[in-house]
Write a protein that holds these residues in place. Sequence first.
Motif, mmCIF file in Angstrom:
data_model
loop_
_atom_site.group_PDB
_atom_site.id
_atom_site.type_symbol
_atom_site.label_atom_id
_atom_site.label_comp_id
_atom_site.label_asym_id
_atom_site.label_seq_id
_atom_site.Cartn_x
_atom_site.Cartn_y
_atom_site.Cartn_z
ATOM 1 N N LEU A 86 20.697 -43.422 -33.363
ATOM 2 C CA LEU A 86 20.762 -41.969 -33.219
ATOM 3 C C LEU A 86 22.133 -41.533 -32.720
ATOM 4 C CD1 LEU A 86 19.411 -39.173 -33.208
ATOM 5 C CD2 LEU A 86 18.643 -39.661 -30.865
ATOM 6 N N MET A 87 22.645 -42.221 -31.712
ATOM 7 C CA MET A 87 23.969 -41.878 -31.199
ATOM 8 C C MET A 87 25.037 -42.100 -32.267
ATOM 9 S SD MET A 87 25.896 -40.757 -28.864
ATOM 10 C CE MET A 87 24.641 -40.604 -27.580
ATOM 11 N N GLY A 88 24.909 -43.180 -33.033
ATOM 12 C CA GLY A 88 25.866 -43.416 -34.099
ATOM 13 C C GLY A 88 25.810 -42.343 -35.171
ATOM 14 N N LEU A 89 24.590 -41.909 -35.523
ATOM 15 C CA LEU A 89 24.449 -40.863 -36.536
ATOM 16 C C LEU A 89 25.086 -39.556 -36.065
ATOM 17 C CD1 LEU A 89 23.187 -39.916 -39.230
ATOM 18 C CD2 LEU A 89 21.110 -39.359 -37.951
ATOM 19 N N ILE A 90 24.812 -39.161 -34.829
ATOM 20 C CA ILE A 90 25.386 -37.919 -34.302
ATOM 21 C C ILE A 90 26.894 -38.059 -34.104
ATOM 22 C CG2 ILE A 90 25.385 -36.375 -32.310
ATOM 23 C CD1 ILE A 90 22.420 -36.942 -31.988
ATOM 24 N N GLY A 91 27.330 -39.188 -33.555
ATOM 25 C CA GLY A 91 28.756 -39.390 -33.319
ATOM 26 C C GLY A 91 29.560 -39.427 -34.607
ATOM 27 N N LEU A 92 29.075 -40.158 -35.616
ATOM 28 C CA LEU A 92 29.794 -40.240 -36.876
ATOM 29 C C LEU A 92 29.794 -38.903 -37.604
ATOM 30 C CD1 LEU A 92 29.727 -43.266 -36.276
ATOM 31 C CD2 LEU A 92 29.091 -43.650 -38.664
ATOM 32 N N THR A 264 34.807 -36.340 -30.273
ATOM 33 C CA THR A 264 36.184 -35.875 -30.082
ATOM 34 C C THR A 264 37.203 -36.999 -30.277
ATOM 35 O OG1 THR A 264 35.905 -36.218 -27.688
ATOM 36 C CG2 THR A 264 35.523 -33.999 -28.551
ATOM 37 N N TYR A 265 36.879 -38.179 -29.778
ATOM 38 C CA TYR A 265 37.791 -39.316 -29.944
ATOM 39 C C TYR A 265 37.845 -39.765 -31.395
ATOM 40 C CZ TYR A 265 39.883 -43.902 -29.014
ATOM 41 O OH TYR A 265 40.711 -45.004 -28.999
ATOM 42 N N GLY A 266 36.676 -39.937 -32.010
ATOM 43 C CA GLY A 266 36.663 -40.338 -33.411
ATOM 44 C C GLY A 266 37.222 -39.273 -34.322
ATOM 45 N N GLY A 267 37.023 -37.990 -33.972
ATOM 46 C CA GLY A 267 37.557 -36.918 -34.802
ATOM 47 C C GLY A 267 39.066 -36.946 -34.902
ATOM 48 N N ALA A 268 39.750 -37.391 -33.836
ATOM 49 C CA ALA A 268 41.207 -37.474 -33.884
ATOM 50 C C ALA A 268 41.659 -38.512 -34.912
ATOM 51 C CB ALA A 268 41.754 -37.824 -32.499
ATOM 52 N N TYR A 269 41.004 -39.676 -34.940
ATOM 53 C CA TYR A 269 41.364 -40.696 -35.919
ATOM 54 C C TYR A 269 40.965 -40.281 -37.329
ATOM 55 C CZ TYR A 269 42.616 -44.088 -32.325
ATOM 56 O OH TYR A 269 43.240 -44.743 -31.305
ATOM 57 N N VAL A 270 39.777 -39.697 -37.476
ATOM 58 C CA VAL A 270 39.343 -39.254 -38.799
ATOM 59 C C VAL A 270 40.273 -38.159 -39.324
ATOM 60 C CG1 VAL A 270 37.466 -38.164 -40.085
ATOM 61 C CG2 VAL A 270 36.954 -39.918 -38.388
ATOM 62 N N ALA A 311 40.564 -41.762 -51.766
ATOM 63 C CA ALA A 311 41.653 -42.486 -51.112
ATOM 64 C C ALA A 311 41.338 -42.815 -49.659
ATOM 65 C CB ALA A 311 42.943 -41.677 -51.206
ATOM 66 N N MET A 312 40.609 -41.929 -48.982
ATOM 67 C CA MET A 312 40.382 -42.121 -47.546
ATOM 68 C C MET A 312 39.118 -42.921 -47.228
ATOM 69 S SD MET A 312 38.959 -38.341 -46.341
ATOM 70 C CE MET A 312 40.193 -37.403 -47.236
ATOM 71 N N LEU A 313 38.190 -43.077 -48.171
ATOM 72 C CA LEU A 313 36.918 -43.713 -47.863
ATOM 73 C C LEU A 313 37.066 -45.153 -47.380
ATOM 74 C CD1 LEU A 313 33.899 -43.455 -47.694
ATOM 75 C CD2 LEU A 313 33.731 -44.031 -50.128
ATOM 76 N N ILE A 317 35.546 -46.335 -43.655
ATOM 77 C CA ILE A 317 34.513 -47.350 -43.429
ATOM 78 C C ILE A 317 34.827 -48.135 -42.158
ATOM 79 C CG2 ILE A 317 33.462 -49.440 -44.364
ATOM 80 C CD1 ILE A 317 33.927 -48.285 -47.152
ATOM 81 N N ASN A 318 36.069 -48.589 -42.018
ATOM 82 C CA ASN A 318 36.467 -49.343 -40.818
ATOM 83 C C ASN A 318 36.324 -48.482 -39.566
ATOM 84 O OD1 ASN A 318 37.123 -51.594 -42.385
ATOM 85 N ND2 ASN A 318 39.228 -50.899 -42.672
ATOM 86 N N GLN A 319 36.706 -47.210 -39.659
ATOM 87 C CA GLN A 319 36.623 -46.328 -38.507
ATOM 88 C C GLN A 319 35.168 -46.093 -38.102
ATOM 89 O OE1 GLN A 319 39.204 -45.312 -36.711
ATOM 90 N NE2 GLN A 319 37.814 -44.312 -35.268
ATOM 91 N N TYR A 320 34.280 -45.916 -39.068
ATOM 92 C CA TYR A 320 32.871 -45.698 -38.768
ATOM 93 C C TYR A 320 32.249 -46.929 -38.108
ATOM 94 C CZ TYR A 320 32.817 -41.354 -41.469
ATOM 95 O OH TYR A 320 33.039 -40.076 -41.917
ATOM 96 N N VAL A 321 32.578 -48.104 -38.601
ATOM 97 C CA VAL A 321 32.057 -49.333 -37.992
ATOM 98 C C VAL A 321 32.537 -49.447 -36.550
ATOM 99 C CG1 VAL A 321 32.149 -51.855 -38.086
ATOM 100 C CG2 VAL A 321 31.770 -50.545 -40.181
ATOM 101 N N TRP A 322 33.806 -49.083 -36.306
ATOM 102 C CA TRP A 322 34.321 -49.141 -34.936
ATOM 103 C C TRP A 322 33.604 -48.137 -34.039
ATOM 104 C CZ3 TRP A 322 36.393 -46.210 -31.142
ATOM 105 C CH2 TRP A 322 37.033 -46.876 -30.111
ATOM 106 N N LEU A 323 33.325 -46.952 -34.529
ATOM 107 C CA LEU A 323 32.638 -45.945 -33.718
ATOM 108 C C LEU A 323 31.212 -46.372 -33.390
ATOM 109 C CD1 LEU A 323 33.864 -42.591 -35.330
ATOM 110 C CD2 LEU A 323 34.541 -43.572 -33.138
ATOM 111 N N ILE A 324 30.554 -47.078 -34.303
ATOM 112 C CA ILE A 324 29.219 -47.600 -33.996
ATOM 113 C C ILE A 324 29.297 -48.570 -32.819
ATOM 114 C CG2 ILE A 324 27.417 -49.141 -34.839
ATOM 115 C CD1 ILE A 324 26.993 -46.418 -35.873
ATOM 116 N N LYS A 325 30.297 -49.427 -32.819
ATOM 117 C CA LYS A 325 30.450 -50.371 -31.698
ATOM 118 C C LYS A 325 30.833 -49.656 -30.413
ATOM 119 C CE LYS A 325 33.328 -52.877 -34.120
ATOM 120 N NZ LYS A 325 34.272 -53.946 -34.533
ATOM 121 N N ALA A 326 31.473 -48.490 -30.516
ATOM 122 C CA ALA A 326 31.870 -47.744 -29.318
ATOM 123 C C ALA A 326 30.680 -47.155 -28.581
ATOM 124 C CB ALA A 326 32.853 -46.637 -29.692
#
Length: 392
Positions: A86-92, A264-270, A311-313, A317-326
């Motif tokens: 749930l946190m990963g779904l909302i965060g991503l 907010t943190y992931g949004g900066a990288y995305v 081009a960005m997908l 993918i790598n960024q989303y996997v990292w956010l799940i671990k965060a």
Amino acid sequence: MPAAPLWRSRTTRSLLLQGGFALALLAAIVAATLTARANLSAQGMTSGFDFLWTSTGWEMNFTLLPAAPTDPYWWFLLLGLLNTLLMGLIGLGGASVIGLIVGLMRSGRNPAARFLATLYIELFRNLPLILQLFFWYALANALPNPRAALDLGPALLSSRGIYLPGLAVPYGAAIVIAAILLLGLALAIRVLAARRFARMEPVPRRVLALSLVLLAILASAAIALATHPPGTGWLSLPQPRGLRIDGGIRVQPEFACLAIAIMTYGGAYVGEIVRGGFKAVGRGQLEAARALGLSPWQVFSRVRLPLAFRAMLPILINQYVWLIKATTLGIAVGFSDFFMVIASSITHSGQTLELIGILMGGFLVVNFSLAAVLNRLNRAIALKGHNTGGAA
């Protein structure tokens, strides 16, 4: 001429070396397992997974499904995994929305918008995520108590959490309704992106996707009608009652702070990934679209955005996997995610090796599943032999 000996064959030597390495690795694993079992037995500790069926004796502060101290460990582990998902779904989801807005601002021609987007990225990307989490948690604890809760219209904000309006249906029915809506949305996205529907005309494909969403909405409405208490309103609004707040949906501070920090943190990288995707679209492709008489919105929605998304997908993918671990940082503020449940289970049961193995296996399954779905989407939308680069 006699045949050369087998030991002179490069293929044979390679197979023998690889086989010897595999046997040595297997022997080391077996020796480590036997040594660990002997040490545990010497200390009076039993190994195995029988403890999963014993009661935990402690409580979780946040669960999607009912839980009690008498429930077994496997149920608590499942609830912790659901909290992480749930946190990963909302965060991503939140990071994607913020990143898209920030990326568009960075790619635009407005100097003020570019400055604000750059300031946001440099601020949130260069501060550690755990520091941002502590900041939001300290801010949440500084809010007034429920008696003096901040009135935000239909919502209330206090140190005990955010209270939002909710449907006046039982908790279990609300969970089922949310699951049906998510399933309908996922099926609609699959119809729009899967290769098996590629030969279908665009309009029928969109009608099919819209029909799936409407079917999910109708099923949810039917469940709400069947479970709604008669003689009461459809909305449950939060109302202050002395030292507490009744009604509505309570979002705990730990949950809200972790979600905000990840978004907010992931949004900066995305945002930077989105900007790079837009820059990867060639200028000639945009000029060709304008030459065909497309309006600025059509150029963006039908040419620039699809090519940029392709081009960005792979990087997303790598960024989303990292956010799940965060999401494991939730243990720092007391959020009952999968990692915190594992840590609490180790403290109460002492089954360290087994629970660490479950933790690693759980995250491997989650991350591999997420990567597999996104990689399949990447293959489905890829243009064979097409190059999105070459921006002049």
